[in-house]
Every structure is written in structure tokens, then in C-alpha cells.
Design a protein around this motif. Sequence first.
Motif, mmCIF file in Angstrom:
data_model
loop_
_atom_site.group_PDB
_atom_site.id
_atom_site.type_symbol
_atom_site.label_atom_id
_atom_site.label_comp_id
_atom_site.label_asym_id
_atom_site.label_seq_id
_atom_site.Cartn_x
_atom_site.Cartn_y
_atom_site.Cartn_z
ATOM 1 N N SER A 282 -62.645 38.473 -49.673
ATOM 2 C CA SER A 282 -63.281 38.935 -48.436
ATOM 3 C C SER A 282 -62.561 38.294 -47.263
ATOM 4 N N GLY A 283 -62.930 38.695 -46.071
ATOM 5 C CA GLY A 283 -62.275 38.121 -44.901
ATOM 6 C C GLY A 283 -62.755 38.771 -43.625
ATOM 7 N N ASN A 284 -62.279 38.258 -42.538
ATOM 8 C CA ASN A 284 -62.603 38.779 -41.217
ATOM 9 C C ASN A 284 -61.464 39.685 -40.767
ATOM 10 N N LEU A 285 -61.702 40.988 -40.711
ATOM 11 C CA LEU A 285 -60.661 41.944 -40.363
ATOM 12 C C LEU A 285 -60.518 42.162 -38.858
ATOM 13 N N LEU A 286 -61.316 41.433 -38.053
ATOM 14 C CA LEU A 286 -61.232 41.614 -36.602
ATOM 15 C C LEU A 286 -59.827 41.302 -36.059
ATOM 16 N N PRO A 287 -59.150 40.230 -36.529
ATOM 17 C CA PRO A 287 -57.784 39.994 -36.035
ATOM 18 C C PRO A 287 -56.823 41.142 -36.357
ATOM 19 N N TYR A 288 -57.041 41.798 -37.491
ATOM 20 C CA TYR A 288 -56.215 42.967 -37.831
ATOM 21 C C TYR A 288 -56.489 44.113 -36.868
ATOM 22 N N ILE A 289 -57.754 44.381 -36.593
ATOM 23 C CA ILE A 289 -58.121 45.476 -35.692
ATOM 24 C C ILE A 289 -57.598 45.203 -34.276
ATOM 25 N N LEU A 290 -57.614 43.936 -33.874
ATOM 26 C CA LEU A 290 -57.142 43.564 -32.535
ATOM 27 C C LEU A 290 -55.617 43.431 -32.463
ATOM 28 N N GLY A 291 -54.945 43.663 -33.576
ATOM 29 C CA GLY A 291 -53.485 43.637 -33.567
ATOM 30 C C GLY A 291 -52.883 42.257 -33.648
ATOM 31 N N LEU A 292 -53.663 41.261 -34.047
ATOM 32 C CA LEU A 292 -53.179 39.880 -34.076
ATOM 33 C C LEU A 292 -52.626 39.483 -35.447
ATOM 34 N N LYS A 293 -53.088 40.138 -36.497
ATOM 35 C CA LYS A 293 -52.648 39.822 -37.859
ATOM 36 C C LYS A 293 -52.526 41.102 -38.670
ATOM 37 N N GLY A 294 -51.803 40.990 -39.790
ATOM 38 C CA GLY A 294 -51.809 42.070 -40.754
ATOM 39 C C GLY A 294 -53.015 41.947 -41.659
ATOM 40 N N PRO A 295 -53.442 43.023 -42.321
ATOM 41 C CA PRO A 295 -54.646 42.944 -43.152
ATOM 42 C C PRO A 295 -54.535 41.939 -44.290
ATOM 43 N N ALA A 296 -53.337 41.791 -44.871
ATOM 44 C CA ALA A 296 -53.182 40.839 -45.972
ATOM 45 C C ALA A 296 -53.375 39.398 -45.518
ATOM 46 N N GLU A 297 -53.144 39.146 -44.229
ATOM 47 C CA GLU A 297 -53.331 37.791 -43.701
ATOM 48 C C GLU A 297 -54.798 37.455 -43.472
ATOM 49 N N CYS A 298 -55.659 38.451 -43.542
ATOM 50 C CA CYS A 298 -57.081 38.241 -43.230
ATOM 51 C C CYS A 298 -57.931 38.030 -44.479
#
Length: 580
Positions: A313-329
Motif C-alpha cells: 500500500s502507499g500514498n499515491l498523492l505524490p504520484y498524482i501531483l507529479g512529484l514521484k512515480g507510482p512505484a516510488e509510492c
Amino acid sequence: KPYPTIRLYEVNVINVMLRMQSTLFCVSLIYLFAVENIYCFSTSSYSWKPRDWERALMDLPFEVPQPVVLNNFIGKLPKGLDGVLYKAGPAKFGRNQQSYSHWLEGDGAVLRLEFCAKHQEVKFSCRYVATETFQKEEKAGRILSRGTFGTSKQDGWNAFDTQLKNPANTNAVRVGNCVLAMSEVGLPYQMDPFTLETKGPETLDGKLRSGTAATTTIPFLDRILSFGNAISAHYRDVPLLADNQKETSSLVFAGLRQNALNGDTLVDLFELDKKTGKILRETKQVVLSDTGFPPHDMACTIKHTIWITTPASGNLLPYILGLKGPAECLVFRRNASSTLHLVQRSVKGMDERPVVKKFSLPRCIHPIHYGNSWEDEDGCITVIASCWDTPTIAEMTKSGESMLGSWSSVVNGDFSDVPSQPLLKVTQPKDTGANIKQIASGEIGHIDYPKPHPDRAGRKCKYIFAITSAPSNDGKPTSVAPPQSFCKVDLESNSISDLWYAGPRSFLDDFVLVPKESGVCSNFGDDEENVWLIAPRFHASDKTTSFVILDGKNLGKGPIFEARLDHHIPWGLHGSWHSS
């Protein structure tokens, strides 16, 4: 002859210059030795240097669209070895002076190596997979799309752009009249089996749709959100034993979508005819509950497909905001347990749901690559796989580290934080609890790409061939390091029975096994060593790549044939053999 007149001060100046050059030369040697060697010796490595590994991950220097005959070879091609090796891998690692965040985001290329034993000839060609994104980025000269592991676009908004680049860089297999270049980020891409010209995405007769591999389970909403399908980069070549007890040969592919609402993975299984590419069987809407992310690989017996999963599991907000890739979350969930999913392959109708059984395992493991799996008459399931074991998962969960860690450190030759992958054997009886056992624990600390004789796929086997690091010089199990050895593991004696070390400054790639004779290993106890092992070998000393052939009966003897390119191809991933 009379010598020209040389004044004394000129002689002194010349002597001083020579001494300065000698001093600078010695200093340069000391510096090079320090930079190139001290780190490796500090990590107990005697067979490679960090700069060597960096060279293995350089961009493909150029495409080779027209097949060229390799004239630089030693040995002889074995009789009857006629066919084509297709192999995929990341081959371009950045644009416009910006590197991709991870090697696995590199633009994919497929190589074609054609063997003709009769004429003792090997032909080589190699081309990029010209996906739509690749063509646009080639034209623009910069990064235009986001990557799974954190790469950002060089212009435009990254926030709220959830579309991910499909690098088509992980596997290549011949199906019917095309080669499929695969990556689980999206759909496979069709390539011409002779010219390697890219034809376009494979939709399996319109059953699959391009887009982010996710679903809300509401079709019209999926279209609005540009959700689509992906195909797992790993397929299985295992015959199906149907209810009529007749085996039919097929390639098994898994279509993947992640449920955006609850973390389940939805799988559609497709069994394709090797020769025509037509769908022989289709199993829809297999639910692997509470996974958190789609599995990279699957196992297959003659009756079932198998996945072992550990929830993430993880927080996908950084991915949605363009700060991280999904695998990093994503991180593994605390106090989670692993589940073995057993899915029936044989269903009577296209719309019939398969029988799915779940077994809770006694401890957490995460398979990276499955070697083989089979079931006995009593219904007991056995799975062989290279895995992240319980301590590794516990440490990753505790630290909150993303699953692939820092790639920049690995590129620079630091493997200290790379999780080890021991070879595990999971035994799941029909009515009792499972047992997990490490294979050859005293010899193998890290191993990958396990596979049996092709005729034993989905059936009980004695031997597993695999890749590992250089043999330890202190008697300890092989460690996490660049792959430099091929080994053969005896599952009955629980030990390595054969090994070939490629030598200092040489790195090995994933391999294919080619039966010396077809149909001679259909029963357990037959000669499972009766194979040729074919793989690339990178030479850091002169930055070239060769292709080696080893005898499965005697790996330690070394290559019986080796053909060398005058350039390199980047260290790559998976491939397949197509017999002529």
C-alpha cells in the motif's frame, strides 16, 4: 654524421620536462587505481570494478536494422542448432542531458540472433521498439512522458498527468507472424520477426485497450479516465492438460489491471497458439485480492496458473501531483501475510469463471522470477522461485523504502542496499499448511532467472538453471553483485552441481535454454541436462558484447561457441528461442 649543437640550458629544460611527465604519469596511475579499484576491494569483490558496471549500462551505440554476419567467433555451432534468439532490454537511458530515474525506464530495443549450424553462420540485427512515445521523443529530442519509477517530463505539467510511458523493454517472444516486445506498463508491441520493424500495439483482436493499466470496474468511467490494459512481461510456455486428459501446447499471457478503488489486481488469462497467434482459451476477471500492485511474473502448471502475493500500500498523492512515480509510492504493508493464488486454467466456456483457491503461507515472501511449478497426483503444489525472503520484506517495511530502492547507487556500482534473492521452494499440500524452504542455502545467497529444461516446464524437474554472481573467494554463499556466473542447481541434492564463471570484468545476461532434441525429456528422470544455454556476455575491458553457447551437461567447461560483436549492447532482460 656530426650531431647538431645543443646548449646546456636546453638539456636541463628537457630533463625537467621529462621528470615532470614521469611524475604526472605516476600520479595518474595512482589516481586511476584508487578510483577504479579501492571501492571494489572494500566490498570484497575481486572480479569487477564500478566503472565496468557503468559501461554495461551505456546507451546502445546504434541500431543494426540489416542482419550482419558475425565473423569474429571461436568454436563450432552444434549440429541441429537452427533458429532465432529474440531478446529485449532497455537501450537508451535519457534525453537532452537528463537521465531516466531508473534503468527499467530505458527505451526498449530487441535484438535478433539467427543461428544456422549447417553453414556455421550467425547473423545479428537490433532495433529500437518504435512506440508512439519513442517516435515523439526522438523527434522532439527531450523527455515528453512520465515514467513508472519517477522520470518527469522536461516541459509541461507533470501534476495530474497519470499516463505512464510504455518502454516495451522487458521481454520478446515470437507468436505467429510477429514478435511481441513486452513491458507490464502497457500493451505489447508487434515487430516484424525478420526486419524488427515496429507495427504497433497488440490488442488481441480488440480485447485490450491502450491506457493506464487500471480500472474502476465501470467501463464508461474507465474510458473517461483513459484506463486500459497491460500484459505482464512474463508469459509461460506450458501445455494445458484438459479434462479429456489430452495436452495442448499454448503460450499463457496475463492481462493486468489494478483496481483503483480497493487494491485488487484483475487478471484476464489468454492462451495463444504458438504458430498462428490465435486465442485458444480466455479466462476473464480473475481477482487476486489485496495485492496493491500487479505481479511481475506468474507460475504455471499443466492445470493451473499460480501467483504468490504480499499486500502493498502507499500514498499515491505524490504520484498524482507529479512529484514521484507510482512505484516510488508503494511499500509492503506491515504485519501482512503472503497468499498463494491457485487459478484453474481449463474452463468450458469463454464466459465461465475459473475456480480460484487461496492458501495463506506461513511467512512473507515475494517472488521476483518463478523457476518452475508442478502438482502431484494428490494435488500438492510445488513452486520454485527466486524471492525476497521474510527478513528482506521486514526490513523494507520497517524503513518505508520503495521496492526498488536507489538506482543511482547501483549504476555507480554500489550493491549494498540491493535486496538479496535466495532460491525458495514452496510446497502447498492440498489440505494442510504450506512449507517454505531455501535451496542450497550454504552456496546461494542471491540468484535470478531460474528455469528448467523447456520440456519440464509445468512438471516436476530435478535441475534448475540460473544466473548468479562470481563465486565467493572466502567460501561464503554468492552475494548481491553483477551477474557473472551460470549455475545448475540440483533440487534433489539441494546443491549447485555445475557452474561457469565468465571471468573478471565480464557480465552475463538472462539466457535461453534450447533442447538438443525435441521430446526427449517428457518424463521425470529423463536427461534434463540435454540443453544448450545461449546468452550475451559483456566485456568491460573493450566495451564489446559476445554471445556464448554452453553445454547444459557441463557448464563448467565454458563456451563451446562464442561470437563477438565489435560494439556493445546494454545489459538487458528477457528473451526467447524460435526454432527453425
